[in-house]
Design a protein around this motif. Structure first.
Motif, PDB file in Angstrom:
ATOM      1  N   PHE A  16       0.836  -1.203   0.000  1.00 47.46           N
ATOM      2  CA  PHE A  16       0.000   0.000   0.000  1.00 47.46           C
ATOM      3  C   PHE A  16       0.871   1.253   0.000  1.00 47.46           C
ATOM      4  O   PHE A  16       0.641   2.189  -0.763  1.00 47.46           O
ATOM      5  CB  PHE A  16      -0.932  -0.021   1.221  1.00 47.46           C
ATOM      6  N   PHE A  17       1.890   1.301   0.868  1.00 41.71           N
ATOM      7  CA  PHE A  17       2.765   2.473   0.933  1.00 41.71           C
ATOM      8  C   PHE A  17       3.587   2.650  -0.341  1.00 41.71           C
ATOM      9  O   PHE A  17       3.822   3.773  -0.788  1.00 41.71           O
ATOM     10  CB  PHE A  17       3.684   2.397   2.159  1.00 41.71           C
ATOM     11  N   ILE A  18       3.998   1.543  -0.961  1.00 40.56           N
ATOM     12  CA  ILE A  18       4.743   1.650  -2.222  1.00 40.56           C
ATOM     13  C   ILE A  18       3.848   2.220  -3.318  1.00 40.56           C
ATOM     14  O   ILE A  18       4.246   3.112  -4.072  1.00 40.56           O
ATOM     15  CB  ILE A  18       5.323   0.271  -2.616  1.00 40.56           C
ATOM     16  N   VAL A  19       2.608   1.722  -3.382  1.00 41.91           N
ATOM     17  CA  VAL A  19       1.654   2.230  -4.380  1.00 41.91           C
ATOM     18  C   VAL A  19       1.376   3.706  -4.124  1.00 41.91           C
ATOM     19  O   VAL A  19       1.349   4.521  -5.058  1.00 41.91           O
ATOM     20  CB  VAL A  19       0.356   1.391  -4.361  1.00 41.91           C
ATOM     21  N   MET A  20       1.171   4.070  -2.855  1.00 42.25           N
ATOM     22  CA  MET A  20       0.895   5.471  -2.529  1.00 42.25           C
ATOM     23  C   MET A  20       2.107   6.363  -2.853  1.00 42.25           C
ATOM     24  O   MET A  20       1.948   7.503  -3.291  1.00 42.25           O
ATOM     25  CB  MET A  20       0.513   5.619  -1.045  1.00 42.25           C
ATOM     26  N   MET A  21       3.328   5.830  -2.647  1.00 42.72           N
ATOM     27  CA  MET A  21       4.526   6.587  -2.963  1.00 42.72           C
ATOM     28  C   MET A  21       4.572   6.902  -4.466  1.00 42.72           C
ATOM     29  O   MET A  21       4.817   8.046  -4.864  1.00 42.72           O
ATOM     30  CB  MET A  21       5.778   5.799  -2.560  1.00 42.72           C
ATOM     31  N   PHE A  22       4.295   5.899  -5.305  1.00 34.80           N
ATOM     32  CA  PHE A  22       4.292   6.146  -6.746  1.00 34.80           C
ATOM     33  C   PHE A  22       3.165   7.083  -7.154  1.00 34.80           C
ATOM     34  O   PHE A  22       3.320   7.926  -8.039  1.00 34.80           O
ATOM     35  CB  PHE A  22       4.212   4.825  -7.517  1.00 34.80           C
ATOM     36  N   LYS A  25       4.199  10.521  -6.141  1.00 32.65           N
ATOM     37  CA  LYS A  25       5.287  10.951  -7.022  1.00 32.65           C
ATOM     38  C   LYS A  25       4.715  11.409  -8.365  1.00 32.65           C
ATOM     39  O   LYS A  25       5.130  12.433  -8.913  1.00 32.65           O
ATOM     40  CB  LYS A  25       6.280   9.809  -7.229  1.00 32.65           C
ATOM     41  N   ALA A  26       3.747  10.639  -8.880  1.00 27.77           N
ATOM     42  CA  ALA A  26       3.105  11.019 -10.140  1.00 27.77           C
ATOM     43  C   ALA A  26       2.366  12.343  -9.987  1.00 27.77           C
ATOM     44  O   ALA A  26       2.423  13.211 -10.879  1.00 27.77           O
ATOM     45  CB  ALA A  26       2.156   9.925 -10.606  1.00 27.77           C
ATOM     46  N   LEU A  27       1.671  12.529  -8.857  1.00 25.46           N
ATOM     47  CA  LEU A  27       0.990  13.797  -8.611  1.00 25.46           C
ATOM     48  C   LEU A  27       1.984  14.949  -8.542  1.00 25.46           C
ATOM     49  O   LEU A  27       1.750  16.034  -9.100  1.00 25.46           O
ATOM     50  CB  LEU A  27       0.202  13.741  -7.291  1.00 25.46           C
ATOM     51  N   PHE A  28       3.097  14.725  -7.852  1.00 26.93           N
ATOM     52  CA  PHE A  28       4.123  15.755  -7.736  1.00 26.93           C
ATOM     53  C   PHE A  28       4.677  16.136  -9.100  1.00 26.93           C
ATOM     54  O   PHE A  28       4.826  17.323  -9.426  1.00 26.93           O
ATOM     55  CB  PHE A  28       5.256  15.271  -6.817  1.00 26.93           C
ATOM     56  N   LEU A  29       4.971  15.123  -9.922  1.00 29.95           N
ATOM     57  CA  LEU A  29       5.509  15.412 -11.263  1.00 29.95           C
ATOM     58  C   LEU A  29       4.495  16.150 -12.125  1.00 29.95           C
ATOM     59  O   LEU A  29       4.845  17.063 -12.879  1.00 29.95           O
ATOM     60  CB  LEU A  29       5.959  14.114 -11.936  1.00 29.95           C
ATOM     61  N   ARG A  30       3.233  15.763 -12.007  1.00 25.60           N
ATOM     62  CA  ARG A  30       2.186  16.434 -12.777  1.00 25.60           C
ATOM     63  C   ARG A  30       2.066  17.899 -12.338  1.00 25.60           C
ATOM     64  O   ARG A  30       1.979  18.808 -13.168  1.00 25.60           O
ATOM     65  CB  ARG A  30       0.858  15.715 -12.621  1.00 25.60           C
ATOM     66  N   GLU A  31       2.059  18.132 -11.044  1.00 25.13           N
ATOM     67  CA  GLU A  31       1.980  19.499 -10.538  1.00 25.13           C
ATOM     68  C   GLU A  31       3.216  20.308 -10.950  1.00 25.13           C
ATOM     69  O   GLU A  31       3.111  21.489 -11.273  1.00 25.13           O
ATOM     70  CB  GLU A  31       1.849  19.504  -9.010  1.00 25.13           C
TER      71      GLU A  31
END
Length: 105
Positions: A16-22, A25-31
């Motif tokens: 769960f934490f690995i999925v949430m990390m990715f 990360k995707a949200l951060f890159l998009r922003e």
């Protein structure tokens, strides 16, 4: 059995934490991409505004020139009307003299 259950829950939590990390990360890159695009758009808009300001200033200068030309032309028209009225008066005088001469003859 309890040990397997605890290990299973720990593995699920780790997944769960690995999925949430990715995900984050995707949200951060998009922003980050959105922020960069906005900054680029702002820079482009500033350049466009500067260009439009220069065009506007030159247009205002052209308007001032045209306004002065209009004033000059209006003055010329006034002078021409004055001269025309003088010529009409002179023409009327000449006509009257011509009629007098014709009447005398």
């Amino acid at each position: 059995m309890l040990d397997y259950f605890i290990v299973f829950i720990l593995i699920c939590v780790c997944i769960f934490f690995i999925v949430m990390m990715f995900y984050y990360k995707a949200l951060f890159l998009r922003e980050k991409n959105i922020k960069e695009n906005l900054e680029n758009n702002i820079i482009d808009m500033e350049e466009l505004i500067k260009k439009l300001q220069t065009h506007f200033k030159s247009s205002l200068e052209n308007i001032d020139l045209l306004d002065s030309e209009i004033i000059k032309l209006k003055n010329e028209i006034i002078n021409l009307r004055i001269r025309n009225s003088k010529y009409r008066l002179e023409n009327d005088k000449l006509k009257s003299k011509s009629e007098e001469i014709n009447d005398i003859s």
